[in-house]
Write a protein that holds these residues in place. Sequence first.
Motif, PDB file in Angstrom:
ATOM      1  N   ASN A 181       0.842  -1.189   0.000  1.00 21.67           N
ATOM      2  CA  ASN A 181       0.000   0.000   0.000  1.00 21.67           C
ATOM      3  C   ASN A 181       0.877   1.237   0.000  1.00 21.67           C
ATOM      4  OD1 ASN A 181      -2.385  -1.511   0.118  1.00 21.67           O
ATOM      5  ND2 ASN A 181      -2.189  -1.708   2.319  1.00 21.67           N
ATOM      6  N   LEU A 182       0.283   2.377  -0.283  1.00 20.70           N
ATOM      7  CA  LEU A 182       1.017   3.624  -0.408  1.00 20.70           C
ATOM      8  C   LEU A 182       0.689   4.559   0.749  1.00 20.70           C
ATOM      9  CD1 LEU A 182       2.840   5.343  -2.276  1.00 20.70           C
ATOM     10  CD2 LEU A 182       0.765   6.154  -3.377  1.00 20.70           C
ATOM     11  N   SER A 183       1.718   5.143   1.363  1.00 24.49           N
ATOM     12  CA  SER A 183       1.528   6.145   2.427  1.00 24.49           C
ATOM     13  C   SER A 183       2.534   7.266   2.216  1.00 24.49           C
ATOM     14  CB  SER A 183       1.709   5.513   3.806  1.00 24.49           C
ATOM     15  OG  SER A 183       3.041   5.090   3.972  1.00 24.49           O
ATOM     16  N   TYR A 184       2.416   7.964   1.106  1.00 23.11           N
ATOM     17  CA  TYR A 184       3.365   9.006   0.730  1.00 23.11           C
ATOM     18  C   TYR A 184       2.797  10.371   1.091  1.00 23.11           C
ATOM     19  CZ  TYR A 184       7.460  10.462  -1.900  1.00 23.11           C
ATOM     20  OH  TYR A 184       8.688  10.951  -2.253  1.00 23.11           O
ATOM     21  N   ILE A 185       3.676  11.293   1.493  1.00 18.31           N
ATOM     22  CA  ILE A 185       3.240  12.625   1.893  1.00 18.31           C
ATOM     23  C   ILE A 185       4.214  13.669   1.354  1.00 18.31           C
ATOM     24  CG2 ILE A 185       4.483  12.526   4.105  1.00 18.31           C
ATOM     25  CD1 ILE A 185       2.074  14.080   5.315  1.00 18.31           C
ATOM     26  N   ILE A 186       3.677  14.840   1.044  1.00 17.09           N
ATOM     27  CA  ILE A 186       4.489  15.989   0.637  1.00 17.09           C
ATOM     28  C   ILE A 186       4.143  17.126   1.590  1.00 17.09           C
ATOM     29  CG2 ILE A 186       4.999  17.666  -1.173  1.00 17.09           C
ATOM     30  CD1 ILE A 186       4.102  15.519  -3.206  1.00 17.09           C
ATOM     31  N   LEU A 187       5.169  17.679   2.232  1.00 19.30           N
ATOM     32  CA  LEU A 187       4.999  18.780   3.183  1.00 19.30           C
ATOM     33  C   LEU A 187       5.736  19.998   2.668  1.00 19.30           C
ATOM     34  CD1 LEU A 187       5.921  16.857   6.449  1.00 19.30           C
ATOM     35  CD2 LEU A 187       3.619  17.304   5.587  1.00 19.30           C
ATOM     36  N   ASP A 188       5.137  21.158   2.782  1.00 18.01           N
ATOM     37  CA  ASP A 188       5.792  22.411   2.430  1.00 18.01           C
ATOM     38  C   ASP A 188       5.644  23.321   3.640  1.00 18.01           C
ATOM     39  OD1 ASP A 188       7.087  24.223   0.605  1.00 18.01           O
ATOM     40  OD2 ASP A 188       5.172  25.265   0.433  1.00 18.01           O
ATOM     41  N   GLY A 189       6.752  23.598   4.325  1.00 12.04           N
ATOM     42  CA  GLY A 189       6.654  24.397   5.548  1.00 12.04           C
ATOM     43  C   GLY A 189       8.007  24.872   6.033  1.00 12.04           C
ATOM     44  N   ASN A 190       8.078  25.155   7.339  1.00 10.21           N
ATOM     45  CA  ASN A 190       9.289  25.693   7.942  1.00 10.21           C
ATOM     46  C   ASN A 190       9.691  24.878   9.161  1.00 10.21           C
ATOM     47  OD1 ASN A 190       7.608  28.093   6.753  1.00 10.21           O
ATOM     48  ND2 ASN A 190       9.739  28.722   6.702  1.00 10.21           N
ATOM     49  N   LEU A 191      11.009  24.766   9.381  1.00 10.41           N
ATOM     50  CA  LEU A 191      11.520  24.054  10.544  1.00 10.41           C
ATOM     51  C   LEU A 191      11.216  24.836  11.816  1.00 10.41           C
ATOM     52  CD1 LEU A 191      13.092  22.499   8.316  1.00 10.41           C
ATOM     53  CD2 LEU A 191      14.958  22.355   9.940  1.00 10.41           C
ATOM     54  N   THR A 192      10.821  24.108  12.859  1.00  2.44           N
ATOM     55  CA  THR A 192      10.518  24.758  14.134  1.00  2.44           C
ATOM     56  C   THR A 192      11.754  24.898  15.014  1.00  2.44           C
ATOM     57  OG1 THR A 192       9.935  22.664  15.182  1.00  2.44           O
ATOM     58  CG2 THR A 192       8.152  23.893  14.099  1.00  2.44           C
ATOM     59  N   SER A 193      12.822  24.155  14.684  1.00  2.00           N
ATOM     60  CA  SER A 193      14.088  24.242  15.417  1.00  2.00           C
ATOM     61  C   SER A 193      15.187  23.663  14.530  1.00  2.00           C
ATOM     62  CB  SER A 193      14.021  23.479  16.743  1.00  2.00           C
ATOM     63  OG  SER A 193      13.753  22.123  16.502  1.00  2.00           O
ATOM     64  N   ASP A 194      16.436  23.829  14.943  1.00  2.00           N
ATOM     65  CA  ASP A 194      17.550  23.239  14.188  1.00  2.00           C
ATOM     66  C   ASP A 194      17.419  21.711  14.190  1.00  2.00           C
ATOM     67  OD1 ASP A 194      18.546  25.795  13.934  1.00  2.00           O
ATOM     68  OD2 ASP A 194      20.182  25.519  15.367  1.00  2.00           O
ATOM     69  N   PRO A 195      17.799  21.052  13.084  1.00  2.00           N
ATOM     70  CA  PRO A 195      17.774  19.585  13.072  1.00  2.00           C
ATOM     71  C   PRO A 195      18.713  19.014  14.131  1.00  2.00           C
ATOM     72  CG  PRO A 195      18.093  20.446  10.857  1.00  2.00           C
ATOM     73  CD  PRO A 195      18.235  21.604  11.799  1.00  2.00           C
ATOM     74  N   GLU A 196      18.284  17.909  14.739  1.00  2.35           N
ATOM     75  CA  GLU A 196      19.108  17.196  15.712  1.00  2.35           C
ATOM     76  C   GLU A 196      19.758  16.017  15.004  1.00  2.35           C
ATOM     77  OE1 GLU A 196      16.903  15.965  19.144  1.00  2.35           O
ATOM     78  OE2 GLU A 196      15.713  17.801  19.109  1.00  2.35           O
ATOM     79  N   GLU A 197      21.074  15.881  15.171  1.00  3.53           N
ATOM     80  CA  GLU A 197      21.800  14.776  14.535  1.00  3.53           C
ATOM     81  C   GLU A 197      22.083  13.700  15.575  1.00  3.53           C
ATOM     82  OE1 GLU A 197      25.607  14.111  11.597  1.00  3.53           O
ATOM     83  OE2 GLU A 197      25.652  15.800  12.981  1.00  3.53           O
ATOM     84  N   LYS A 198      21.834  12.449  15.181  1.00  4.13           N
ATOM     85  CA  LYS A 198      22.118  11.310  16.047  1.00  4.13           C
ATOM     86  C   LYS A 198      22.856  10.268  15.220  1.00  4.13           C
ATOM     87  CE  LYS A 198      17.800  11.874  18.579  1.00  4.13           C
ATOM     88  NZ  LYS A 198      16.521  11.265  18.928  1.00  4.13           N
ATOM     89  N   THR A 199      23.718   9.518  15.895  1.00  4.43           N
ATOM     90  CA  THR A 199      24.354   8.367  15.264  1.00  4.43           C
ATOM     91  C   THR A 199      23.758   7.127  15.909  1.00  4.43           C
ATOM     92  OG1 THR A 199      26.369   9.612  14.875  1.00  4.43           O
ATOM     93  CG2 THR A 199      26.528   7.224  14.711  1.00  4.43           C
ATOM     94  N   ILE A 200      23.145   6.306  15.073  1.00  2.00           N
ATOM     95  CA  ILE A 200      22.457   5.106  15.536  1.00  2.00           C
ATOM     96  C   ILE A 200      23.456   3.948  15.582  1.00  2.00           C
ATOM     97  CG2 ILE A 200      20.514   3.543  15.012  1.00  2.00           C
ATOM     98  CD1 ILE A 200      19.715   6.446  15.710  1.00  2.00           C
ATOM     99  N   VAL A 201      23.150   2.937  16.395  1.00  5.08           N
ATOM    100  CA  VAL A 201      24.001   1.750  16.471  1.00  5.08           C
ATOM    101  C   VAL A 201      24.249   1.237  15.053  1.00  5.08           C
ATOM    102  CG1 VAL A 201      24.156  -0.613  17.335  1.00  5.08           C
ATOM    103  CG2 VAL A 201      23.097   1.157  18.736  1.00  5.08           C
ATOM    104  N   GLY A 202      25.492   0.966  14.730  1.00  5.23           N
ATOM    105  CA  GLY A 202      25.859   0.552  13.381  1.00  5.23           C
ATOM    106  C   GLY A 202      26.433   1.703  12.574  1.00  5.23           C
TER     107      GLY A 202
END
Length: 117
Positions: free
Chosen positions: A3-24
């Motif tokens: 099934n399909l669950s695709y979305i398109i958003l057009d907007g503004n960031l509410t804060s700076d992106p948070e970067e994480k390093t995941i296991v692996g």
Amino acid sequence: MKNLSYIILDGNLTSDPEEKTIVGGKTLAHFTVAVNHSQNNPDSKDKDDVSFFEVDAWEKLGENCVEFLKKGSKVTVMGNLKQNRWKSPDGETKSKVKVTASTVRFDSMRKRDEKVA
């Protein structure tokens, strides 16, 4: 058949992106996009409404988001909806829908540490 669950958003960031390093060693950037939309209800006093969408961007896409986006940046995000479900400590079933980005268009781009002239 998938099934399909695709979305398109057009907007503004509410804060700076948070970067994480995941296991692996995989890189994940997490940010929230605010999308403004107006209501077509003439009886409503509030003509504008805002929805907030949590977005995850992985690997190189996530690294670019961290480098070039900051609070207030205008973006267009295309991706899939993903529902996470879990049980709370009191046994209640909880859920949250997030967007896993496949494309992020930087509509207002500048390195986060650059200053406007």
